[in-house]
Design a protein around this motif. Structure first.
Motif, PDB file in Angstrom:
ATOM      1  N   ARG A 232       0.999  -1.273   0.036  1.00  0.00           N
ATOM      2  CA  ARG A 232       0.164  -0.215   0.022  1.00  0.00           C
ATOM      3  C   ARG A 232       1.073   1.233   0.159  1.00  0.00           C
ATOM      4  O   ARG A 232       1.767   1.297   0.795  1.00  0.00           O
ATOM      5  CB  ARG A 232      -0.920  -0.014   1.256  1.00  0.00           C
ATOM      6  N   GLY A 306     -12.649   7.979  -0.304  1.00  0.00           N
ATOM      7  CA  GLY A 306     -13.886   8.723  -0.663  1.00  0.00           C
ATOM      8  C   GLY A 306     -14.708   8.110  -1.776  1.00  0.00           C
ATOM      9  O   GLY A 306     -15.388   8.993  -2.484  1.00  0.00           O
ATOM     10  N   ARG A 328     -14.259   3.880   5.694  1.00  0.00           N
ATOM     11  CA  ARG A 328     -15.429   4.358   6.721  1.00  0.00           C
ATOM     12  C   ARG A 328     -16.795   3.740   6.510  1.00  0.00           C
ATOM     13  O   ARG A 328     -17.464   3.371   7.458  1.00  0.00           O
ATOM     14  CB  ARG A 328     -15.285   5.778   6.760  1.00  0.00           C
TER      15      ARG A 328
HETATM   16  C1  FNR Z   1      -7.907   4.288   8.514  1.00  0.00           C
HETATM   17  N1  FNR Z   1      -6.982   4.161   7.177  1.00  0.00           N
HETATM   18  C2  FNR Z   1      -5.921   3.123   7.541  1.00  0.00           C
HETATM   19  N2  FNR Z   1      -5.063   2.763   6.408  1.00  0.00           N
HETATM   20  C3  FNR Z   1      -4.231   1.857   6.571  1.00  0.00           C
HETATM   21  O1  FNR Z   1      -3.380   1.858   5.701  1.00  0.00           O
HETATM   22  N3  FNR Z   1      -4.078   1.148   7.741  1.00  0.00           N
HETATM   23  C4  FNR Z   1      -4.768   1.353   8.672  1.00  0.00           C
HETATM   24  O2  FNR Z   1      -4.764   0.538   9.657  1.00  0.00           O
HETATM   25  C5  FNR Z   1      -5.846   2.517   8.525  1.00  0.00           C
HETATM   26  N4  FNR Z   1      -6.594   2.722   9.904  1.00  0.00           N
HETATM   27  C6  FNR Z   1      -7.692   3.658   9.564  1.00  0.00           C
HETATM   28  C7  FNR Z   1      -8.493   3.665  10.613  1.00  0.00           C
HETATM   29  C8  FNR Z   1      -9.524   4.537  10.558  1.00  0.00           C
HETATM   30  C9  FNR Z   1     -10.671   4.766  11.753  1.00  0.00           C
HETATM   31  C10 FNR Z   1      -9.891   5.326   9.087  1.00  0.00           C
HETATM   32  C11 FNR Z   1     -11.215   6.123   9.102  1.00  0.00           C
HETATM   33  C12 FNR Z   1      -8.924   5.048   8.174  1.00  0.00           C
HETATM   34  C13 FNR Z   1      -7.305   4.427   5.982  1.00  0.00           C
HETATM   35  C14 FNR Z   1      -8.118   3.599   5.453  1.00  0.00           C
HETATM   36  O3  FNR Z   1      -7.864   2.381   5.047  1.00  0.00           O
HETATM   37  C15 FNR Z   1      -8.960   4.349   4.230  1.00  0.00           C
HETATM   38  O4  FNR Z   1      -7.862   4.352   3.092  1.00  0.00           O
HETATM   39  C16 FNR Z   1      -9.521   5.752   4.168  1.00  0.00           C
HETATM   40  O5  FNR Z   1     -10.200   5.671   5.086  1.00  0.00           O
HETATM   41  C17 FNR Z   1     -10.215   6.049   3.077  1.00  0.00           C
HETATM   42  O6  FNR Z   1     -11.106   5.293   2.513  1.00  0.00           O
HETATM   43  P1  FNR Z   1     -12.614   5.675   2.748  1.00  0.00           P
HETATM   44  O7  FNR Z   1     -12.879   5.811   4.140  1.00  0.00           O
HETATM   45  O8  FNR Z   1     -12.982   7.056   2.267  1.00  0.00           O
HETATM   46  O9  FNR Z   1     -13.565   4.599   1.960  1.00  0.00           O
END
Ligand code: FNR
Length: 370
Positions: A232, A306, A328
């Motif tokens: 990633r 997003g 999310r």
């Molecule tokens: C995250 N994100 C995240 N990314 C990652 O690479 N490892 C992780 O452990 C986490 N932890 C995490 C916790 C929480 C509560 C959030 C909201 C986000 C980022 C996540 O994987 C994702 O890329 C983003 O939330 C954007 O996608 P959405 O939420 O817009 O679908």
């Protein structure tokens, strides 16, 4: 070009996915407080989100105690943690789902109060994040400290920790691993010039700054085979003090160096939602990571950030990505793939319960009625 849909099958390494709605890695800080082992509550959370032929990327999990940056994040460096994760993988497999583990070292995104022996966190260079830690061991935010720069001779040991984490993930019953090279954590601290001021073979040129990423990726490949290892990256990301002034030469090189390895997938974060874990940001006037890197990547491309049901379907149909990871909305919709397929509205999420706590905001989100 033949078009795919979110609900057409996708081959990832040896696995045939039934659909392309992935669960993004999500730190939830609900492991055992003392052992950092996953507990039955965590297994139930993942079970709820598993679907037949679906792929979950489990939350970032430190490969060493020194790689920790938050309370109650599950680790992958002890027998107890392996046993806890085994319950999670068994629960997901019982639902017919697949689950990868995200291997993590936070580097400077930590605090001495979270480190064994209370020592300073380590990083490529002694450059502090300008800001306060959001999740220190105490409830009061504290300023980030200046980390201790890793000695050259210590770096193979950190690579070794990733290798052991990969082995432990295998022992815990995962289907693969993802290297966390995004969001300002250790791998990205090596990649980016403002956090890597090293003058040894791990710093300076882009090739040198990419060396650590390639070493940890290759260590995971030696354990798993390339087709069960994902990486990633978050080009243009701004999380945790991240940000390369000119990202393209760096990420062009990194993606180009990863491409021939034959990985399970490359997983990008869309710049518009960088920092989504911390706040409801939606950056505008930023490039599209999938459109930038699709032409440079021959394997499976996953992207996140997003997306709505419609924009995810469009991204796959237009061939910009092979699969979309949701963060999310997967928190608040355990049955997200089914909701997307049947056009059922999403339950909104409650940010207040993202990090830490028990069932509330974790295992109590409803599934939609048939
Ligand atoms: C995250 N994100 C995240 N990314 C990652 O690479 N490892 C992780 O452990 C986490 N932890 C995490 C916790 C929480 C509560 C959030 C909201 C986000 C980022 C996540 O994987 C994702 O890329 C983003 O939330 C954007 O996608 P959405 O939420 O817009 O679908």
């Amino acid at each position: 070009m033949p078009t795919s849909s979110l609900f057409s099958p996708l081959q990832i390494g040896p696995y045939r996915l039934a659909h392309r709605v992935l669960m993004a890695p999500l730190t939830r800080m609900r492991a055992e407080q003392a052992s950092f082992a996953p507990r039955p509550l965590n297994a139930e959370y993942y079970r709820q989100r598993a679907s037949r032929g679906g792929l979950i990327i489990a939350e970032a999990s430190p490969v060493a105690a020194t790689g920790r940056g938050n309370p109650a994040t599950p680790g992958i460096y002890s027998e107890e943690q392996i046993a806890g994760w085994r319950k999670v993988t068994d629960a997901v497999h019982a639902e017919g789902g697949l689950i990868f583990l995200q291997l993590w070292h936070v580097g400077r995104v930590s605090h001495s109060s979270l480190q064994p022996g209370g020592v300073l966190p380590v990083a490529p260079s002694a450059v502090a994040i300008d800001g306060v830690t959001m999740t220190p061991a105490s409830s009061t935010p504290q300023r980030y400290e200046t980390p201790r720069a890793l000695e050259t001779a210590e770096i193979p040991g950190v690579v070794e920790a990733f290798r052991q984490g990969a082995r432990n993930a295998l022992a815990a019953g995962f289907d693969g691993v993802e290297i966390h090279g995004a969001n300002g954590y250790l791998v990205e601290q090596f990649l980016q010039s403002h956090t890597n001021l090293r003058t040894d073979q791990y710093g300076g040129s882009i090739a040198n700054r990419t060396r650590f990423l390639l070493e940890v990726t290759n260590a995971a490949i030696e354990v798993w085979g390339a087709d069960r290892v994902g990486v990633r990256l978050s080009p243009y990301g701004v999380a945790n003090g991240s940000g390369e002034a000119e990202p393209m030469p760096l990420y062009d090189y990194a993606v180009g160096a990863l491409d021939p390895l034959g990985l399970a997938y490359l997983h990008l974060l869309e710049p518009r939602s960088s920092g989504a874990g911390r706040a409801e940001v939606n950056h505008t006037n930023v490039p599209s990571a999938m459109e930038l890197f699709r032409p440079k990547w021959r394997g499976v491309l996953v992207t996140a950030g997003g997306f709505t049901a419609d924009s995810a379907e469009a991204a796959v149909a237009e061939g910009h990505a092979d699969a979309i990871a949701f963060g999310r909305f997967f928190i608040s919709n355990p049955d997200l793939p089914r909701r997307i397929q049947r056009k059922i509205p999403f339950t909104p999420y409650n940010r207040a319960t993202f990090y830490g706590g028990e069932e509330a905001g974790y295992t109590d989100y409803p599934v939609a009625a048939e």
